[in-house]
Design an enzyme around this catalytic site. Sequence first.
Site, short mmCIF file in Angstrom:
data_model
loop_
_atom_site.label_atom_id
_atom_site.label_comp_id
_atom_site.label_asym_id
_atom_site.label_seq_id
_atom_site.Cartn_x
_atom_site.Cartn_y
_atom_site.Cartn_z
N THR A 50 2.50 9.86 -3.11
CA THR A 50 2.63 8.73 -4.03
C THR A 50 1.37 7.88 -3.91
O THR A 50 0.69 7.90 -2.90
CB THR A 50 3.82 7.83 -3.66
OG1 THR A 50 3.61 7.35 -2.34
CG2 THR A 50 5.11 8.59 -3.73
N GLU B 103 9.26 10.82 -6.56
CA GLU B 103 10.39 11.23 -5.74
C GLU B 103 11.45 11.99 -6.52
O GLU B 103 12.40 12.52 -5.94
CB GLU B 103 11.03 9.98 -5.07
CG GLU B 103 10.15 9.31 -4.02
CD GLU B 103 9.14 8.33 -4.62
OE1 GLU B 103 8.93 8.35 -5.84
OE2 GLU B 103 8.55 7.55 -3.85
N LYS C 87 10.44 -14.49 -10.25
CA LYS C 87 11.53 -15.43 -9.97
C LYS C 87 11.02 -16.85 -10.13
O LYS C 87 10.25 -17.34 -9.32
CB LYS C 87 12.06 -15.21 -8.55
CG LYS C 87 13.48 -15.74 -8.38
CD LYS C 87 14.14 -15.22 -7.12
CE LYS C 87 15.63 -15.54 -7.13
NZ LYS C 87 16.29 -15.03 -5.92
#
Lengths: 509, 509
Positions: free
Chosen positions: A162, A306, A404
């Site tokens: 990855t 994955e 957020k």
Amino acid sequence: MDSTIMDYNLNIRAIFWRVEKLYSNQEIISRTYEGIKRYTYRDFSLRVRKLASFLKQKGLAGERIATIAWNTHRHLELYFAVPLLNGILHTVNVRFHPTEMDYVIKEMGDKAIFKDKDIEYKNDSITSFILDEKYDEEVEVQEPFAEFPDVDEKQGAIACFTSGTTGKPKGVIYSHRSVFIHSLSLMAKDVLGISSSDTVMTIVPMFHISGWDTPFASLMTGARLVLPGPRPKAEDIVNMIKSFGVTIAIAAPTVWIDVVHYVEKEKGDLSPLKAVVTGGAEPPLGLIKKLSEYGVKTYHAWGMTETEAIATINKSDDINRLSEQGYPIPGIETALIDVDGKELPWDGRSVGELVVRGAFVTKRYFNSPSNILHNNTWLRTGDVVKIKEDGSIKVVDRLKDLIKSGGEWISSVDLENAIMSYEKVLEAAVVGVPDEKWGERPVAFVVKKPGVEVTEEEIINYLKSLNMFAKWQLPDKIIFIDSIPKTSTGKLDKKAMREMVKKFIEKKG
Amino acid sequence: MDSTIMDYNLNIRAIFWRVEKLYSNQEIISRTYEGIKRYTYRDFSLRVRKLASFLKQKGLAGERIATIAWNTHRHLELYFAVPLLNGILHTVNVRFHPTEMDYVIKEMGDKAIFKDKDIEYKNDSITSFILDEKYDEEVEVQEPFAEFPDVDEKQGAIACFTSGTTGKPKGVIYSHRSVFIHSLSLMAKDVLGISSSDTVMTIVPMFHISGWDTPFASLMTGARLVLPGPRPKAEDIVNMIKSFGVTIAIAAPTVWIDVVHYVEKEKGDLSPLKAVVTGGAEPPLGLIKKLSEYGVKTYHAWGMTETEAIATINKSDDINRLSEQGYPIPGIETALIDVDGKELPWDGRSVGELVVRGAFVTKRYFNSPSNILHNNTWLRTGDVVKIKEDGSIKVVDRLKDLIKSGGEWISSVDLENAIMSYEKVLEAAVVGVPDEKWGERPVAFVVKKPGVEVTEEEIINYLKSLNMFAKWQLPDKIIFIDSIPKTSTGKLDKKAMREMVKKFIEKKG
């Protein structure tokens, strides 16, 4: 009670049997530095057998072999020869920094490197072969390898790492069985529906996630395969689609944005092309519409390293639904969980993390004994999604990319798509930057279309006009840049962008 | 080296997961004695869970269960509920003689029988359930079974017995894995290409070779499934195609001969139908042409009980090539051997026995320890074939149906096809009968088209006019009959025909 069915390994040998025996006159077309190479499956199969003998002669049969290579026929020959000898083909990301290459090659314990000639990388501790005409000749003089072993299907076949923006690269190893089942699943009419009457062009890199297994799926069913070679530009892609009658092509959305832009500018056309398969990031609606105007359907795929590339697919005829990631393909199961790991309903409203399991899903990383699965069953994808009652998935955001602000969530993906739907915008990316008062606030990066002018105010007004966002959800700042920073696999490099914002603010301040 | 891929069982549970979770509003339509039953995948899945509880309550969870049933939704519910509980569904051929039913049920050790109400069979030693409305209610009141076990993929799921014309029936048991892989292979665009926009009608019996796995493949990809119920006649089939918009239907050539005949007679049409899948016997060219006139493609499949139905497929657009059996589907490998077991070349000329191996091929018969494979690898099919260089197979004859006359071979299949290409002939079959001088001589059975007259001499002259046969290869005798004797699975019953020839000669003599 046991069945009466024979044991039969779903392995690369079983795929190669089809390539060699069934479609001998079908063609493989490869763009190289030396020009266009065209040969038949028959000649390809013979080369694979000669390459196997070459590997054996060099003491490399059954070993781990690194490739640092583009999408060419030479790379494709290694895709077969290495696993056929029960070795592992480790496809190294050509965009890795040399120190990253050092790291992954050492991690994997590779015994040799096969490298395209234009890639700068030196490793004196390992035998290296350059994929050039001299190499071609050395392979050509070999006797064809006679009989490949019947490798156990659970053995590893292809490894890749990855390219996370944080931490060290992490390795996964696909098995013979997972390559077989995933490729077969891609052939289903409701998945990619690759057939022997197709000409498939794999533009997604063969150096990562085995080109989404599309080279294997294509050869398994006798499709003509086109490999676009080193650093293909939009012009190269359009020319190959025209010249070779490509009917289905697989590439990230940014590639298609470039292609459509090129076709518009040059008054070109994409006439042979029936469908593009795209994913890795959400294809903007504007892109899907443009492709549709050219008579090209968009298949929106979702997956990750994955999950061996494609795990869900959306082939909706309704263009407005194509932003959804679609349905799990055969061999994949999905579920939705909340932060406590509790299952959430598929009601199209509940937002949670997507978890998956199946025949081509990783349970752990290479060289790490620890099973990474939730409840020893599910792989956490890190994607925040809603799932409709019929199973169709909509990615809302990456867990780590949600912003957020004042205790509420802002979806950077929603903002990016909204900005990109503006006619003067070529590309956009949104990141959250630290804010004393609100915790985090969104900042947008925008690439303008060439030759047009656009202001921050204009974009903010456009976003307001959509009536999709509350005022506090709009970006605090829009930064115009020439291109969006991307990782080596073409994903938005939000880490780099956050750094850019910091510098931008420091400069201003 | 091991891969990092998780263990994942390719089992009926994995198929059922798709049915229950993904396509909940898709429909299953079933013709029963009580009328047409239509319900959604959602309602079907709930019934499967209730049926599982019913089986458990009766002490039948994980047991071997016999069905003697037509293609209905009730049978389909048992297709899932029994293997989901790790039991084996034993589909008994409804056309077996009661003594054959006794034999196979005892052989398999079945613990219960689920039987359609019109089938005459009594077995006092085993619990029996009649698939009627009372049974529906008993299942309906059950609590849905909560969680199915994750059955090992190599366990048996579905059993059936061959219906050979000689010897006792022999059992085969398909595994969870073989059902999954075969069904996935059927979904490939180059195989049947079943998709969620199709309406599939499985006319081949669910009591034999699990309806060629087409019910599983259909449900796995969200197709609408139509089940034609007890003893469907040509009229029923044509009506259902019209009423439910069937796009793809699976049945033996004799069924399609009847259907086309009915459509011609009644000036009907087959407009929704896009393709028929046919096999078990070679579809006559005349039939393929007629279907083509109605806008229907013919997919010619070849397979046998021992290969879980479809092993090769021919979807050629060239009608004249459709008599070939085509290419092995993914998961199947083929080879050609001579009488000594030596491999023969694929040159389109060499004639030998077809042998196969793969992910859904049987290695032995039930209750028999002996592996029946050639070289412990290949299943001998008993079919005499040529294979073209590109892998396409042409069945010349069954080993046991070749006629040996004066030391030379005569192909009964070639003769049958030639006779059936004559416009006045509806159906034909050719058998070899003992002959003192020549060893064996061919005799033909012919069914005339209704309302026409035709003589033996006329047919012989027609055969001569084709320039396909030497004089000594022509039939010695043509016997006109009302219908060709068939076995319980619709194959030509050559054993019965040889008996008829004997009686015919005795009568004459």
